[in-house]
Design a protein around this motif. Sequence first.
Motif, short mmCIF file in Angstrom:
data_model
loop_
_atom_site.label_atom_id
_atom_site.label_comp_id
_atom_site.label_asym_id
_atom_site.label_seq_id
_atom_site.Cartn_x
_atom_site.Cartn_y
_atom_site.Cartn_z
N ASP A 128 0.81 -1.23 0.00
CA ASP A 128 0.00 0.00 0.00
C ASP A 128 0.84 1.27 0.00
O ASP A 128 0.38 2.32 0.46
CB ASP A 128 -0.98 0.02 1.18
N GLU A 129 2.07 1.21 -0.46
CA GLU A 129 2.95 2.37 -0.57
C GLU A 129 3.35 2.55 -2.03
O GLU A 129 3.26 1.63 -2.83
CB GLU A 129 4.22 2.19 0.27
N LYS A 130 3.77 3.75 -2.36
CA LYS A 130 4.28 4.03 -3.70
C LYS A 130 5.62 4.73 -3.57
O LYS A 130 5.85 5.45 -2.60
CB LYS A 130 3.32 4.90 -4.49
N ILE A 131 6.48 4.51 -4.52
CA ILE A 131 7.75 5.21 -4.58
C ILE A 131 7.73 6.01 -5.87
O ILE A 131 7.47 5.47 -6.95
CB ILE A 131 8.94 4.23 -4.58
N THR A 132 8.01 7.29 -5.78
CA THR A 132 7.98 8.13 -6.98
C THR A 132 9.13 7.78 -7.91
O THR A 132 10.16 7.25 -7.50
CB THR A 132 8.09 9.62 -6.62
N ARG A 133 8.95 8.08 -9.16
CA ARG A 133 9.99 7.83 -10.17
C ARG A 133 11.27 8.57 -9.80
O ARG A 133 12.37 8.05 -9.94
CB ARG A 133 9.47 8.29 -11.53
N GLU A 134 11.14 9.78 -9.31
CA GLU A 134 12.30 10.58 -8.94
C GLU A 134 13.09 9.92 -7.81
O GLU A 134 14.32 9.92 -7.80
CB GLU A 134 11.89 12.00 -8.55
N ALA A 135 12.37 9.38 -6.83
CA ALA A 135 13.03 8.71 -5.70
C ALA A 135 13.77 7.45 -6.18
O ALA A 135 14.88 7.17 -5.73
CB ALA A 135 12.02 8.36 -4.62
#
Length: 79
Positions: A51-58
């Motif tokens: 249930d988490e997302k990691i941004t492309r930038e991260a």
Amino acid sequence: MSESPGNWSESEVKSVLDMAEASFNSSMEDQNMRARIIRKKRSVGLIPKADEKITREALDEAVLRIQPELDNSKINLPF
């Protein structure tokens, strides 16, 4: 040394993976990422927790962060 990954020295592969894993750990801490690291025999991965997302930038930052360390290392692999 052949550029085929199957012919790479196990000790050098381990050194690269150790550096990548340490870099991912540092990135996760610095960027407050809620993720986990998966380590396989010849790869290291970073995936978000449930249930988490990691941004492309991260993700880009986490991956690009290791390149200077690899460039300055004495490891002789064609990465």
